[in-house]
Design a protein around this motif. Sequence first.
Motif, PDB file in Angstrom:
ATOM      1  N   ARG A 188       0.834  -1.205   0.000  1.00  0.00           N
ATOM      2  CA  ARG A 188       0.000   0.000   0.000  1.00  0.00           C
ATOM      3  C   ARG A 188       0.869   1.255   0.000  1.00  0.00           C
ATOM      4  NH1 ARG A 188      -2.789  -3.217   3.876  1.00  0.00           N
ATOM      5  NH2 ARG A 188      -1.832  -2.035   5.577  1.00  0.00           N
ATOM      6  N   LEU A 189       1.928   1.217   0.819  1.00  0.00           N
ATOM      7  CA  LEU A 189       2.792   2.388   0.895  1.00  0.00           C
ATOM      8  C   LEU A 189       3.417   2.719  -0.443  1.00  0.00           C
ATOM      9  CD1 LEU A 189       2.509   2.656   3.957  1.00  0.00           C
ATOM     10  CD2 LEU A 189       4.975   2.989   4.053  1.00  0.00           C
ATOM     11  N   ARG A 190       3.796   1.709  -1.213  1.00  0.00           N
ATOM     12  CA  ARG A 190       4.386   1.975  -2.524  1.00  0.00           C
ATOM     13  C   ARG A 190       3.461   2.833  -3.366  1.00  0.00           C
ATOM     14  NH1 ARG A 190       4.202  -2.820  -6.576  1.00  0.00           N
ATOM     15  NH2 ARG A 190       2.034  -2.199  -6.319  1.00  0.00           N
ATOM     16  N   ASP A 191       2.175   2.494  -3.383  1.00  0.00           N
ATOM     17  CA  ASP A 191       1.233   3.228  -4.216  1.00  0.00           C
ATOM     18  C   ASP A 191       0.918   4.612  -3.639  1.00  0.00           C
ATOM     19  OD1 ASP A 191       1.228   1.034  -5.855  1.00  0.00           O
ATOM     20  OD2 ASP A 191      -0.624   0.188  -5.055  1.00  0.00           O
ATOM     21  N   TYR A 192       0.820   4.696  -2.316  1.00  0.00           N
ATOM     22  CA  TYR A 192       0.623   6.014  -1.700  1.00  0.00           C
ATOM     23  C   TYR A 192       1.828   6.923  -1.954  1.00  0.00           C
ATOM     24  CZ  TYR A 192      -3.298   4.059   1.053  1.00  0.00           C
ATOM     25  OH  TYR A 192      -4.473   3.476   1.459  1.00  0.00           O
ATOM     26  N   ILE A 193       3.027   6.367  -1.859  1.00  0.00           N
ATOM     27  CA  ILE A 193       4.245   7.140  -2.116  1.00  0.00           C
ATOM     28  C   ILE A 193       4.235   7.709  -3.524  1.00  0.00           C
ATOM     29  CG2 ILE A 193       6.732   6.912  -2.520  1.00  0.00           C
ATOM     30  CD1 ILE A 193       6.772   4.977  -0.089  1.00  0.00           C
ATOM     31  N   LEU A 194       3.873   6.884  -4.496  1.00  0.00           N
ATOM     32  CA  LEU A 194       3.829   7.348  -5.881  1.00  0.00           C
ATOM     33  C   LEU A 194       2.840   8.495  -6.042  1.00  0.00           C
ATOM     34  CD1 LEU A 194       4.002   3.988  -7.854  1.00  0.00           C
ATOM     35  CD2 LEU A 194       5.630   5.879  -8.014  1.00  0.00           C
ATOM     36  N   ALA A 195       1.672   8.359  -5.421  1.00  0.00           N
ATOM     37  CA  ALA A 195       0.657   9.407  -5.535  1.00  0.00           C
ATOM     38  C   ALA A 195       1.133  10.702  -4.884  1.00  0.00           C
ATOM     39  CB  ALA A 195      -0.648   8.934  -4.894  1.00  0.00           C
ATOM     40  N   LEU A 196       1.713  10.606  -3.687  1.00  0.00           N
ATOM     41  CA  LEU A 196       2.178  11.799  -2.984  1.00  0.00           C
ATOM     42  C   LEU A 196       3.354  12.437  -3.707  1.00  0.00           C
ATOM     43  CD1 LEU A 196       2.360  13.810  -0.721  1.00  0.00           C
ATOM     44  CD2 LEU A 196       3.427  12.060   0.720  1.00  0.00           C
ATOM     45  N   ALA A 197       4.315  11.620  -4.144  1.00  0.00           N
ATOM     46  CA  ALA A 197       5.485  12.172  -4.830  1.00  0.00           C
ATOM     47  C   ALA A 197       5.094  12.851  -6.133  1.00  0.00           C
ATOM     48  CB  ALA A 197       6.508  11.069  -5.087  1.00  0.00           C
ATOM     49  N   ALA A 198       4.140  12.280  -6.845  1.00  0.00           N
ATOM     50  CA  ALA A 198       3.675  12.898  -8.087  1.00  0.00           C
ATOM     51  C   ALA A 198       3.030  14.252  -7.802  1.00  0.00           C
ATOM     52  CB  ALA A 198       2.689  11.973  -8.796  1.00  0.00           C
ATOM     53  N   GLU A 199       2.284  14.338  -6.704  1.00  0.00           N
ATOM     54  CA  GLU A 199       1.632  15.599  -6.336  1.00  0.00           C
ATOM     55  C   GLU A 199       2.665  16.640  -5.909  1.00  0.00           C
ATOM     56  OE1 GLU A 199      -1.573  17.949  -6.264  1.00  0.00           O
ATOM     57  OE2 GLU A 199      -1.775  15.800  -6.645  1.00  0.00           O
ATOM     58  N   LEU A 200       3.730  16.179  -5.261  1.00  0.00           N
ATOM     59  CA  LEU A 200       4.780  17.079  -4.790  1.00  0.00           C
ATOM     60  C   LEU A 200       5.747  17.499  -5.886  1.00  0.00           C
ATOM     61  CD1 LEU A 200       5.888  15.459  -1.402  1.00  0.00           C
ATOM     62  CD2 LEU A 200       4.974  17.782  -1.673  1.00  0.00           C
ATOM     63  N   SER A 201       5.766  16.761  -6.979  1.00  0.00           N
ATOM     64  CA  SER A 201       6.846  16.911  -7.958  1.00  0.00           C
ATOM     65  C   SER A 201       6.944  18.318  -8.530  1.00  0.00           C
ATOM     66  CB  SER A 201       6.693  15.894  -9.092  1.00  0.00           C
ATOM     67  OG  SER A 201       5.485  16.107  -9.795  1.00  0.00           O
ATOM     68  N   SER A 202       5.807  18.954  -8.799  1.00  0.00           N
ATOM     69  CA  SER A 202       5.865  20.281  -9.408  1.00  0.00           C
ATOM     70  C   SER A 202       6.372  21.334  -8.422  1.00  0.00           C
ATOM     71  CB  SER A 202       4.481  20.685  -9.933  1.00  0.00           C
ATOM     72  OG  SER A 202       3.518  20.638  -8.890  1.00  0.00           O
ATOM     73  N   ALA A 203       5.918  21.257  -7.167  1.00  0.00           N
ATOM     74  CA  ALA A 203       6.309  22.256  -6.177  1.00  0.00           C
ATOM     75  C   ALA A 203       7.759  22.090  -5.740  1.00  0.00           C
ATOM     76  CB  ALA A 203       5.386  22.173  -4.959  1.00  0.00           C
ATOM     77  N   HIS A 204       8.207  20.845  -5.619  1.00  0.00           N
ATOM     78  CA  HIS A 204       9.557  20.587  -5.113  1.00  0.00           C
ATOM     79  C   HIS A 204      10.544  20.224  -6.216  1.00  0.00           C
ATOM     80  CE1 HIS A 204       9.109  20.625  -0.665  1.00  0.00           C
ATOM     81  NE2 HIS A 204       7.829  20.451  -0.960  1.00  0.00           N
ATOM     82  N   GLY A 205      10.074  20.159  -7.453  1.00  0.00           N
ATOM     83  CA  GLY A 205      10.967  19.799  -8.544  1.00  0.00           C
ATOM     84  C   GLY A 205      11.515  18.395  -8.429  1.00  0.00           C
ATOM     85  N   LEU A 206      10.697  17.476  -7.911  1.00  0.00           N
ATOM     86  CA  LEU A 206      11.166  16.106  -7.753  1.00  0.00           C
ATOM     87  C   LEU A 206      11.378  15.466  -9.120  1.00  0.00           C
ATOM     88  CD1 LEU A 206       8.916  14.760  -4.844  1.00  0.00           C
ATOM     89  CD2 LEU A 206      11.032  16.080  -4.743  1.00  0.00           C
ATOM     90  N   LYS A 207      12.502  14.823  -9.298  1.00  0.00           N
ATOM     91  CA  LYS A 207      12.808  14.173 -10.560  1.00  0.00           C
ATOM     92  C   LYS A 207      12.255  12.756 -10.580  1.00  0.00           C
ATOM     93  CE  LYS A 207      17.004  16.882 -11.360  1.00  0.00           C
ATOM     94  NZ  LYS A 207      18.474  16.840 -11.607  1.00  0.00           N
ATOM     95  N   ASP A 208      12.032  12.257 -11.784  1.00  0.00           N
ATOM     96  CA  ASP A 208      11.534  10.890 -11.926  1.00  0.00           C
ATOM     97  C   ASP A 208      12.458   9.892 -11.243  1.00  0.00           C
ATOM     98  OD1 ASP A 208       9.392  11.831 -13.344  1.00  0.00           O
ATOM     99  OD2 ASP A 208      10.151  11.227 -15.315  1.00  0.00           O
ATOM    100  N   ALA A 209      13.766  10.162 -11.283  1.00  0.00           N
ATOM    101  CA  ALA A 209      14.730   9.244 -10.667  1.00  0.00           C
ATOM    102  C   ALA A 209      14.476   9.141  -9.166  1.00  0.00           C
ATOM    103  CB  ALA A 209      16.152   9.725 -10.925  1.00  0.00           C
ATOM    104  N   PHE A 210      14.229  10.278  -8.495  1.00  0.00           N
ATOM    105  CA  PHE A 210      13.981  10.271  -7.054  1.00  0.00           C
ATOM    106  C   PHE A 210      12.667   9.563  -6.742  1.00  0.00           C
ATOM    107  CE2 PHE A 210      11.877  12.327  -3.424  1.00  0.00           C
ATOM    108  CZ  PHE A 210      12.778  12.010  -2.414  1.00  0.00           C
ATOM    109  N   ILE A 211      11.635   9.819  -7.544  1.00  0.00           N
ATOM    110  CA  ILE A 211      10.339   9.191  -7.305  1.00  0.00           C
ATOM    111  C   ILE A 211      10.440   7.678  -7.462  1.00  0.00           C
ATOM    112  CG2 ILE A 211       7.966   9.002  -8.157  1.00  0.00           C
ATOM    113  CD1 ILE A 211       8.138  11.971  -8.919  1.00  0.00           C
ATOM    114  N   ALA A 212      11.163   7.230  -8.487  1.00  0.00           N
ATOM    115  CA  ALA A 212      11.334   5.789  -8.687  1.00  0.00           C
ATOM    116  C   ALA A 212      12.118   5.171  -7.533  1.00  0.00           C
ATOM    117  CB  ALA A 212      12.039   5.522 -10.013  1.00  0.00           C
ATOM    118  N   GLU A 213      13.179   5.853  -7.068  1.00  0.00           N
ATOM    119  CA  GLU A 213      13.948   5.367  -5.916  1.00  0.00           C
ATOM    120  C   GLU A 213      13.045   5.222  -4.696  1.00  0.00           C
ATOM    121  OE1 GLU A 213      17.352   7.565  -4.744  1.00  0.00           O
ATOM    122  OE2 GLU A 213      18.390   7.316  -6.671  1.00  0.00           O
TER     123      GLU A 213
END
Length: 375
Positions: A188-213
């Motif tokens: 469950r956490l894996r999927d929640y992490i993906l959803a949260l990281a995707a939402e954060l990506s624009s504000a924090h400039g999260l890269k795909d590499a970090f989200i995948a990690e």
Amino acid sequence: MDAPLVGDAQIADTFLANTLPGRLAELQRQLAAIQPDIVRVGVFLADADPSRLTYWADSEHRVLPCPNGVANLADNPVLSRCVTLDSAQTAFIRIDPALEWAADGHTCPLLAAPLRRDQRLHGLLIIESDPAVPLPASQICQLLAWAPMAASLVAQSIESVRTLIGTTRFALDFTLTRDRETGEHQLRLRDYILALAAELSSAHGLKDAFIAELALFGPLHDIGKVGIPDAILLKPGRFEAHEWELMKEHVTLGHSMVARLIHDFRLHNAPGMRTLHDVVAWHHERLDGSGYPYGIRGDAIPLSARIVSTVDVFDALTCQRPYKRPWSLSEAFAHLRTLAGPKLDRDCVDAFCHARSRIEAIWQRHAAGTAPATG
């Protein structure tokens, strides 16, 4: 519209592709020392089904998913011949849509070499030259002789990352076997992490590499629970005070396990190890210093751990325990709001609540037992 759930294989491919540009940049520098007109080195990654190309990564730090129009290996004669003959091939004429697409009008595909280890095709190494400078035949022959060694080094690097990914999957599967609730919590956490990281990506400039990690290693935050006795880990009721103190030791146990793993296998520079270390060591820390086991606070807690902490709390609230009922989703979201600032990262909580429709869909999917497998 909410983004579709990202599959485990796609997470692994994204992580792998993002580990390559640094290695390819070094390879390009070595090649350019021999032949200055070699301007770019790239890799097409192959799917588990080697007839499909998944990602392009190159020495200019581009990482791009292969579009459908170029991803079919059979539609690319030069690349197909390279794989069939298992040898490096020249690629002067741009008759492969994949080579045309990767070159993007800026380079000239020169050579292609298969990336193979132990009979597995990992992809193809592509060497590109300056289109304005035709290379003499003697230099091309020299590169053809050199290409298999370069391909072997890149294939070895890819294989080591695939092994690392396989190890994380084994750890998840092992946890699922020993304690099903902990294992399902990780899924469950894996999927929640993906959803949260995707939402954060624009504000924090999260890269795909970090989200995948984070999606790969974040679910291992509780790996230290393998060292907790069954009488505590699997207890069907509420913990006594001394039992709770023993359960809290899973963080220091996990931290020690990861530190030993990194040291013993010399993984200090391996991709994802910093993220793995941070989420295991700090996921129970709180911004006001009230967390455990180290009591660190504020920005000293890495963003990766703050993301995992947010989804970890939500999942704990919404799941059934022998000593408590599961909170409703509305109750859980409201409680997260009260924790934002003093305990949990406010940006993470705000982003998590903003992604509520996707979070609720993930919760429903797991509640119905339809979550995708980890393998």
